[in-house]
Design a protein around this motif. Structure first.
Motif, PDB file in Angstrom:
ATOM      1  N   TYR A  47       0.769  -1.178   0.086  1.00 38.16           N
ATOM      2  CA  TYR A  47       0.162  -0.172  -0.121  1.00 38.16           C
ATOM      3  C   TYR A  47       0.830   1.407   0.059  1.00 38.16           C
ATOM      4  O   TYR A  47       0.700   2.173   0.904  1.00 38.16           O
ATOM      5  CB  TYR A  47      -0.899  -0.034   1.194  1.00 38.16           C
ATOM      6  CG  TYR A  47      -1.793  -1.181   1.198  1.00 38.16           C
ATOM      7  CD1 TYR A  47      -2.954  -1.371   0.305  1.00 38.16           C
ATOM      8  CD2 TYR A  47      -1.497  -2.523   1.792  1.00 38.16           C
ATOM      9  CE1 TYR A  47      -3.743  -2.464   0.041  1.00 38.16           C
ATOM     10  CE2 TYR A  47      -2.447  -3.694   1.531  1.00 38.16           C
ATOM     11  CZ  TYR A  47      -3.586  -3.629   0.861  1.00 38.16           C
ATOM     12  OH  TYR A  47      -4.419  -4.595   0.818  1.00 38.16           O
ATOM     13  N   PHE A  55      -5.642  -0.814  -5.453  1.00 42.21           N
ATOM     14  CA  PHE A  55      -6.302  -1.738  -4.421  1.00 42.21           C
ATOM     15  C   PHE A  55      -7.809  -1.153  -4.746  1.00 42.21           C
ATOM     16  O   PHE A  55      -8.921  -1.670  -4.930  1.00 42.21           O
ATOM     17  CB  PHE A  55      -6.072  -1.819  -3.005  1.00 42.21           C
ATOM     18  CG  PHE A  55      -7.112  -2.337  -2.291  1.00 42.21           C
ATOM     19  CD1 PHE A  55      -7.355  -3.773  -2.272  1.00 42.21           C
ATOM     20  CD2 PHE A  55      -7.804  -1.622  -1.385  1.00 42.21           C
ATOM     21  CE1 PHE A  55      -8.225  -4.296  -1.667  1.00 42.21           C
ATOM     22  CE2 PHE A  55      -8.779  -2.339  -0.428  1.00 42.21           C
ATOM     23  CZ  PHE A  55      -8.876  -3.594  -0.562  1.00 42.21           C
ATOM     24  N   TYR A  64     -14.466  -9.397  -7.521  1.00 43.04           N
ATOM     25  CA  TYR A  64     -14.112  -8.768  -6.122  1.00 43.04           C
ATOM     26  C   TYR A  64     -15.386  -8.453  -5.518  1.00 43.04           C
ATOM     27  O   TYR A  64     -15.549  -7.237  -5.356  1.00 43.04           O
ATOM     28  CB  TYR A  64     -13.079  -7.681  -5.990  1.00 43.04           C
ATOM     29  CG  TYR A  64     -12.186  -7.739  -4.677  1.00 43.04           C
ATOM     30  CD1 TYR A  64     -11.369  -8.674  -4.243  1.00 43.04           C
ATOM     31  CD2 TYR A  64     -12.592  -6.637  -3.886  1.00 43.04           C
ATOM     32  CE1 TYR A  64     -10.720  -8.622  -2.960  1.00 43.04           C
ATOM     33  CE2 TYR A  64     -12.157  -6.800  -2.495  1.00 43.04           C
ATOM     34  CZ  TYR A  64     -11.093  -7.690  -2.203  1.00 43.04           C
ATOM     35  OH  TYR A  64     -10.483  -7.570  -0.914  1.00 43.04           O
ATOM     36  N   GLY A 172     -13.619  -4.192   5.181  1.00 46.52           N
ATOM     37  CA  GLY A 172     -12.986  -4.700   4.106  1.00 46.52           C
ATOM     38  C   GLY A 172     -12.463  -5.975   4.128  1.00 46.52           C
ATOM     39  O   GLY A 172     -11.472  -6.586   3.656  1.00 46.52           O
ATOM     40  N   SER A 173     -12.660  -6.655   5.520  1.00 50.10           N
ATOM     41  CA  SER A 173     -12.093  -8.058   6.015  1.00 50.10           C
ATOM     42  C   SER A 173     -10.447  -7.946   5.890  1.00 50.10           C
ATOM     43  O   SER A 173      -9.837  -8.712   5.594  1.00 50.10           O
ATOM     44  CB  SER A 173     -12.375  -9.164   4.785  1.00 50.10           C
ATOM     45  OG  SER A 173     -12.392 -10.446   5.615  1.00 50.10           O
ATOM     46  N   ASN A 174     -10.165  -6.582   6.443  1.00 52.37           N
ATOM     47  CA  ASN A 174      -8.695  -6.627   6.684  1.00 52.37           C
ATOM     48  C   ASN A 174      -8.447  -7.507   7.579  1.00 52.37           C
ATOM     49  O   ASN A 174      -7.054  -7.885   7.531  1.00 52.37           O
ATOM     50  CB  ASN A 174      -8.274  -5.157   7.130  1.00 52.37           C
ATOM     51  CG  ASN A 174      -8.403  -4.366   6.147  1.00 52.37           C
ATOM     52  OD1 ASN A 174      -7.947  -4.426   5.165  1.00 52.37           O
ATOM     53  ND2 ASN A 174      -8.821  -2.884   6.371  1.00 52.37           N
ATOM     54  N   ASN A 177      -6.123 -10.611   6.747  1.00 56.21           N
ATOM     55  CA  ASN A 177      -4.537 -10.530   5.991  1.00 56.21           C
ATOM     56  C   ASN A 177      -3.789 -10.629   7.344  1.00 56.21           C
ATOM     57  O   ASN A 177      -2.499 -10.723   7.165  1.00 56.21           O
ATOM     58  CB  ASN A 177      -4.113  -9.156   5.416  1.00 56.21           C
ATOM     59  CG  ASN A 177      -4.835  -8.783   4.186  1.00 56.21           C
ATOM     60  OD1 ASN A 177      -5.593  -7.891   4.017  1.00 56.21           O
ATOM     61  ND2 ASN A 177      -4.969 -10.037   3.265  1.00 56.21           N
ATOM     62  N   TYR A 217      -9.385 -13.020  -6.579  1.00 55.80           N
ATOM     63  CA  TYR A 217      -8.083 -12.701  -6.287  1.00 55.80           C
ATOM     64  C   TYR A 217      -7.121 -13.042  -7.659  1.00 55.80           C
ATOM     65  O   TYR A 217      -6.013 -13.048  -7.410  1.00 55.80           O
ATOM     66  CB  TYR A 217      -7.433 -13.678  -5.179  1.00 55.80           C
ATOM     67  CG  TYR A 217      -7.977 -13.294  -3.770  1.00 55.80           C
ATOM     68  CD1 TYR A 217      -7.523 -12.092  -2.985  1.00 55.80           C
ATOM     69  CD2 TYR A 217      -9.352 -13.535  -3.427  1.00 55.80           C
ATOM     70  CE1 TYR A 217      -8.183 -11.624  -1.951  1.00 55.80           C
ATOM     71  CE2 TYR A 217      -9.940 -12.958  -2.223  1.00 55.80           C
ATOM     72  CZ  TYR A 217      -9.407 -11.980  -1.691  1.00 55.80           C
ATOM     73  OH  TYR A 217     -10.014 -11.666  -0.288  1.00 55.80           O
ATOM     74  N   PHE A 227      -1.460  -5.473  -9.124  1.00 60.38           N
ATOM     75  CA  PHE A 227      -1.404  -5.096  -7.438  1.00 60.38           C
ATOM     76  C   PHE A 227      -0.167  -5.889  -6.698  1.00 60.38           C
ATOM     77  O   PHE A 227       0.542  -5.404  -6.051  1.00 60.38           O
ATOM     78  CB  PHE A 227      -2.600  -5.369  -6.839  1.00 60.38           C
ATOM     79  CG  PHE A 227      -2.734  -5.260  -5.479  1.00 60.38           C
ATOM     80  CD1 PHE A 227      -2.886  -4.131  -4.746  1.00 60.38           C
ATOM     81  CD2 PHE A 227      -2.932  -6.369  -4.473  1.00 60.38           C
ATOM     82  CE1 PHE A 227      -2.946  -3.946  -3.284  1.00 60.38           C
ATOM     83  CE2 PHE A 227      -2.997  -6.358  -3.267  1.00 60.38           C
ATOM     84  CZ  PHE A 227      -3.241  -5.184  -2.507  1.00 60.38           C
ATOM     85  N   MET A 263      -1.525 -15.615  -1.882  1.00 58.64           N
ATOM     86  CA  MET A 263      -0.995 -14.961  -3.086  1.00 58.64           C
ATOM     87  C   MET A 263       0.372 -15.245  -3.218  1.00 58.64           C
ATOM     88  O   MET A 263       1.406 -15.181  -2.311  1.00 58.64           O
ATOM     89  CB  MET A 263      -1.184 -13.588  -3.049  1.00 58.64           C
ATOM     90  CG  MET A 263      -2.857 -13.428  -3.518  1.00 58.64           C
ATOM     91  SD  MET A 263      -3.277 -11.807  -4.173  1.00 58.64           S
ATOM     92  CE  MET A 263      -2.048 -10.696  -3.789  1.00 58.64           C
ATOM     93  N   GLU A 293       1.040 -12.509   0.302  1.00 59.84           N
ATOM     94  CA  GLU A 293      -0.277 -12.248   1.016  1.00 59.84           C
ATOM     95  C   GLU A 293      -0.931 -13.805   1.311  1.00 59.84           C
ATOM     96  O   GLU A 293      -1.164 -14.516   0.519  1.00 59.84           O
ATOM     97  CB  GLU A 293      -1.154 -11.429   0.279  1.00 59.84           C
ATOM     98  CG  GLU A 293      -2.432 -11.083   0.960  1.00 59.84           C
ATOM     99  CD  GLU A 293      -3.230  -9.914   0.448  1.00 59.84           C
ATOM    100  OE1 GLU A 293      -3.327  -8.893   0.641  1.00 59.84           O
ATOM    101  OE2 GLU A 293      -3.833 -10.392  -0.792  1.00 59.84           O
ATOM    102  N   SER A 295      -5.066 -14.386   2.673  1.00 57.79           N
ATOM    103  CA  SER A 295      -6.377 -13.713   3.034  1.00 57.79           C
ATOM    104  C   SER A 295      -7.426 -14.728   3.461  1.00 57.79           C
ATOM    105  O   SER A 295      -7.771 -15.569   2.702  1.00 57.79           O
ATOM    106  CB  SER A 295      -6.824 -13.101   1.701  1.00 57.79           C
ATOM    107  OG  SER A 295      -7.991 -12.046   1.844  1.00 57.79           O
TER     108      SER A 295
HETATM  109  C1  AVI Z   1      -7.142  -5.680   1.918  1.00 59.04           C
HETATM  110  N1  AVI Z   1      -7.315  -6.847   1.893  1.00 59.04           N
HETATM  111  C2  AVI Z   1      -8.628  -7.230   2.742  1.00 59.04           C
HETATM  112  C3  AVI Z   1      -7.582  -7.550   0.625  1.00 59.04           C
HETATM  113  C4  AVI Z   1      -8.066  -9.066   0.764  1.00 59.04           C
HETATM  114  O1  AVI Z   1      -9.192  -9.302   0.098  1.00 59.04           O
HETATM  115  O2  AVI Z   1      -7.240  -9.665   1.365  1.00 59.04           O
HETATM  116  C5  AVI Z   1      -6.266  -7.217  -0.240  1.00 59.04           C
HETATM  117  C6  AVI Z   1      -6.445  -7.944  -1.710  1.00 59.04           C
HETATM  118  N2  AVI Z   1      -5.453  -8.849  -1.998  1.00 59.04           N
HETATM  119  C7  AVI Z   1      -5.893  -9.111  -3.216  1.00 59.04           C
HETATM  120  N3  AVI Z   1      -6.914  -8.707  -3.761  1.00 59.04           N
HETATM  121  C8  AVI Z   1      -7.231  -7.792  -2.492  1.00 59.04           C
END
Ligand code: AVI
Length: 334
Positions: A47, A55, A64, A172-174, A177, A217, A227, A263, A293, A295
């Motif tokens: 970010y 994003f 999404y 946002g379901s942060n 992560n 994703y 991203f 990811m 990442e 999620s």
């Molecule tokens: C910010 N976060 C909640 C997103 C997620 O869905 O995990 C980040 C993201 N990564 C890929 N697409 C979105």
């Protein structure tokens, strides 16, 4: 910490840690993550401004569903949330980004209270300032104290705000992560800043079939790939990296057993990448990946267990019509 009050408008205060601290952290974490036998980079480095804008594009993608599902719930329930809050509540948001969905709650609270103090916390200072100025232009009765920093900086600020009732948003379901135990620990530290009149509103994405999750994703327009690759572009920009972005491909896979999207950036050929400012050369075998990442997705039982281990009680829980996403209103356990 630097504190600056920008004028006009006089209604904005920005609190920011020194930028060179952030660069030093980035350098340290990149060096450590790329020196491991299984390479990884922490996802919060996605970010910078570039990544934050990508994003925002992700949030508008047809695949999404998370953003739309959460907005649907907030539109339907914002009045109900407002009715459960004490008069003069301050709105705090962890990971505010463009605050697009937050507007729904800002409007609900403004219509109840007349005025509102909003405290957004975001790692991208530019994004934070742009968003704050746009909100202030739209809402003349809004006052903003913006915190450019990590969640921990936000929690420290919450601790200092103990006098006022507050609604803390973590949308946002942060939460997804975070590793599950870290999510519980973080929520507990948020809870420890709260009194019984405060509330915590948390958006949590639900476990579901991989046929829905994987396209979310790995979208058809390749925005999520850009991203993901932006983290290497950021290493190039800020640390003198020499990553050839065409030599890595985006991979997103649902690990059903663990309940998480993973990811990766996969090296398409054997290569060595020099990162000048770190004095580091990173070797990659063909097919070797950098884990960028996780999620996590939650079942209802997992959300209940998370709340329980954080010392929170669920006051209300709402779902979108497609039952893909949940918004949870928590109160500290008595
Ligand atoms: C910010 N976060 C909640 C997103 C997620 O869905 O995990 C980040 C993201 N990564 C890929 N697409 C979105």
């Amino acid at each position: 910490m630097t504190i600056s009050t920008s004028a006009p408008p006089q209604r904005l205060t920005v609190i920011a840690p020194r930028a060179d601290t952030q660069l030093a952290d980035f350098a340290r974490d990149v060096a450590a993550g790329l020196s491991r036998s299984t390479k990884q980079l922490p996802c919060y480095y996605f970010y910078d401004l570039e990544g934050s804008l990508l994003f925002e594009e992700i949030c508008a993608l047809p695949e999404y569903y998370l953003t739309r599902a959460e907005a649907e719930i907030l539109r339907r329930r914002a009045g109900e949330v407002g009715a459960r809050l004490a008069a003069g509540t301050t709105l705090v948001e962890l990971g505010s980004g463009s605050a697009a969905k937050t507007r729904i709650l800002i409007e609900a609270l403004l219509s109840r209270q007349g005025t509102l103090r909003y405290v957004p916390v975001d790692i991208s200072r530019t994004m934070l300032e742009e968003t704050s100025l746009t909100l202030l232009e739209h809402y003349p009765a809004l006052q903003i104290t913006a915190i450019a920093g990590e969640y921990a900086d936000g929690l420290r600020q919450l601790q200092a705000m103990s006098g006022n009732p507050k609604l803390v948003l973590w949308l946002g379901s942060n939460v997804g992560n975070f590793e599950r135990p870290d999510a519980a620990a973080f929520l507990r530290s948020a809870r420890d800043t709260m009194t019984l009149q405060d509330r915590l509103l948390v958006g949590v994405d639900l476990r579901k079939d991989r046929s829905v999750l994987e396209p979310a994703y790995d979208d058809s327009r390749g925005i999520t790939a850009r991203f993901n690759l932006n983290i290497l572009a950021r290493v190039n920009r800020e640390l003198g990296g020499n990553f050839d972005l065409t030599a890595f491909r985006h991979r997103a896979v649902y690990n059903e057993e663990i309940g998480r999207i993973e990811m990766y950036l996969v090296s398409t050929r054997p290569q060595r990448v020099a990162i000048d400012r770190l004095g580091l050369e990173v070797p990659f075998a063909a097919g070797e990946s950098i884990h960028t990442e996780n999620s996590y997705k939650y079942s209802i039982a997992e959300i209940d267990a998370l709340a329980e281990s954080a010392g929170l009680e669920t006051e209300a829980r709402w779902f979108d019509a497609g039952y893909r996403f949940s918004v949870n209103l928590f109160v500290p356990h008595t």
